[in-house]
Design a protein around this motif. Structure first.
Motif, mmCIF file in Angstrom:
data_model
loop_
_atom_site.group_PDB
_atom_site.id
_atom_site.type_symbol
_atom_site.label_atom_id
_atom_site.label_comp_id
_atom_site.label_asym_id
_atom_site.label_seq_id
_atom_site.Cartn_x
_atom_site.Cartn_y
_atom_site.Cartn_z
ATOM 1 N N PHE A 3 14.983 8.148 5.290
ATOM 2 C CA PHE A 3 14.174 7.823 4.103
ATOM 3 C C PHE A 3 13.975 6.315 4.054
ATOM 4 O O PHE A 3 14.949 5.547 4.041
ATOM 5 N N THR A 4 12.729 5.880 4.063
ATOM 6 C CA THR A 4 12.397 4.459 3.974
ATOM 7 C C THR A 4 11.812 4.189 2.593
ATOM 8 O O THR A 4 10.925 4.913 2.117
ATOM 9 N N PHE A 5 12.309 3.126 1.949
ATOM 10 C CA PHE A 5 11.808 2.773 0.614
ATOM 11 C C PHE A 5 11.772 1.271 0.436
ATOM 12 O O PHE A 5 12.271 0.531 1.274
ATOM 13 N N VAL A 55 4.454 10.158 3.842
ATOM 14 C CA VAL A 55 4.339 8.767 3.423
ATOM 15 C C VAL A 55 3.770 8.719 2.014
ATOM 16 O O VAL A 55 2.687 9.242 1.748
ATOM 17 N N LYS A 56 4.503 8.103 1.109
ATOM 18 C CA LYS A 56 4.047 7.864 -0.248
ATOM 19 C C LYS A 56 4.051 6.369 -0.524
ATOM 20 O O LYS A 56 4.413 5.568 0.334
ATOM 21 N N LYS A 57 3.688 6.003 -1.743
ATOM 22 C CA LYS A 57 3.618 4.594 -2.083
ATOM 23 C C LYS A 57 4.991 3.944 -2.062
ATOM 24 O O LYS A 57 5.140 2.797 -1.644
ATOM 25 N N ILE A 107 0.829 -1.194 0.000
ATOM 26 C CA ILE A 107 0.000 0.000 0.000
ATOM 27 C C ILE A 107 0.863 1.243 0.000
ATOM 28 O O ILE A 107 0.639 2.172 -0.756
ATOM 29 N N ASP A 108 1.878 1.296 0.868
ATOM 30 C CA ASP A 108 2.813 2.411 0.914
ATOM 31 C C ASP A 108 4.115 1.921 1.519
ATOM 32 O O ASP A 108 4.265 0.737 1.842
#
Length: 310
Positions: free
Chosen positions: A308-310, A274-276, A57-58
């Motif tokens: 930064f979380t990805f 928070v983004k996808k 979802i994100d």
């Protein structure tokens, strides 16, 4: 030759104390202490890369998450092995992390690397006064400003198990532990605050979800059993047929429990954006460490970082 560290804020003239030889300890030797943790970390990272393309979802709900962070640490240190003065440091901190979320818990791997100058509590540089007598019996006194920086790393591998019976739509509680290897090192003439420890820690995490759906994450950790390494009282380790590097870990390792080695840490993290595919978070952490051999070392710190979380 005689030597003494002073704080320029002191009004009285310092008296000289006997000179103590201090050996240098490059970072290479510490790789042996944390090599197993590094192998496990990289193994999980390699597996995660293969599955990183899985949907979510994100960024906060992805099964496999990577985090890159930068921050600043404000540290105060009292090391009675060298001086009764208090020293402070503002460190630059770089953070690399990976976490794997499952239905039952969270595995995490984190590496923090830091660097920062060490100064007296008054903000001045560290000054030493030396008294020397030549072969003719003539005494001379000299003083010298010594720039000192602390460098080091902290590596943690941990697992937190979710307590399903306490789970709700607004909160989640995790309990678990972690393995940790940490080094604070001074590549200079005076090894103020130098310490290495490997610990098994107890950890707890509490997630509280706000009405906007974002969690405020609290974490608390404390060591249960640790192997602590410090310079001996004479500060100049030496063993026949061994280098000073190998001698640092020879006879200086002490197995300690919580009543002798304390290292409490508390942190709170909040995702600002928070983004996808990516999330930006701000984290505040506080720490307090104390060890008593061969002389008392106490360190308190605060840290503020962006990740930064990805």
């Amino acid at each position: 030759m005689k030597i003494k560290i002073i704080d320029r804020s002191l009004a009285h003239e310092p008296k000289a104390t006997p000179f103590k030889k201090i050996s240098y300890h490059p970072l290479g030797i510490y790789a042996q202490r944390c090599s197993l943790l590094l192998v496990f970390s990289f193994a999980f990272l390699l597996v995660a890369v293969q599955v990183h393309g899985q949907g979510g979802i994100d960024a906060l709900h992805k099964r496999n998450q990577f985090r890159i962070g930068v921050g600043a640490d404000y540290i105060k240190t009292v090391d009675l092995l060298y001086s009764t003065n208090m020293f402070k440091s503002v460190r630059t901190n770089v953070q690399l992390g990976y976490s794997h979320k499952s239905k039952n818990g969270i595995f995490s791997s984190d590496l923090h690397i830091f660097l920062g100058p060490l100064k007296t509590n008054s903000g001045s540089s560290i000054v030493i006064y030396g008294k020397e007598t030549d072969i003719h019996g003539v005494e001379s006194i000299e003083h010298l400003d010594i720039p000192i920086s602390q460098i080091g790393f902290n590596l943690r591998l941990g697992y937190l198990h979710k307590l399903q019976q306490l789970r709700s739509s607004s909160k989640a509680l995790y309990l678990g532990g972690s393995l940790e290897e940490s080094l604070t090192y001074v590549p200079a003439f005076l090894s103020i605050g130098v310490i290495n420890y490997g610990s098994f820690n107890a950890k707890a995490r509490f997630d509280y979800f706000l009405k906007n759906g974002k969690p405020v994450i609290f974490e608390l950790a404390t060591p249960l059993v640790s192997v602590v390494t410090r310079l001996p009282y004479h500060q100049s380790p030496g063993t026949p047929d061994k280098s000073s590097l190998a001698t640092f870990f020879t006879g200086n390792n002490k197995v300690e429990t919580l009543n002798h080695f304390q290292n409490f840490r508390f942190s709170i993290k909040y995702p600002l954006l928070v983004k996808k595919r990516i999330a930006l978070d701000v984290t505040y952490a506080a720490s307090w460490m104390h060890y008593y051999k061969p002389e008392h070392l106490t360190q308190a710190g605060s840290q503020l970082s962006l990740g930064f979380t990805f």
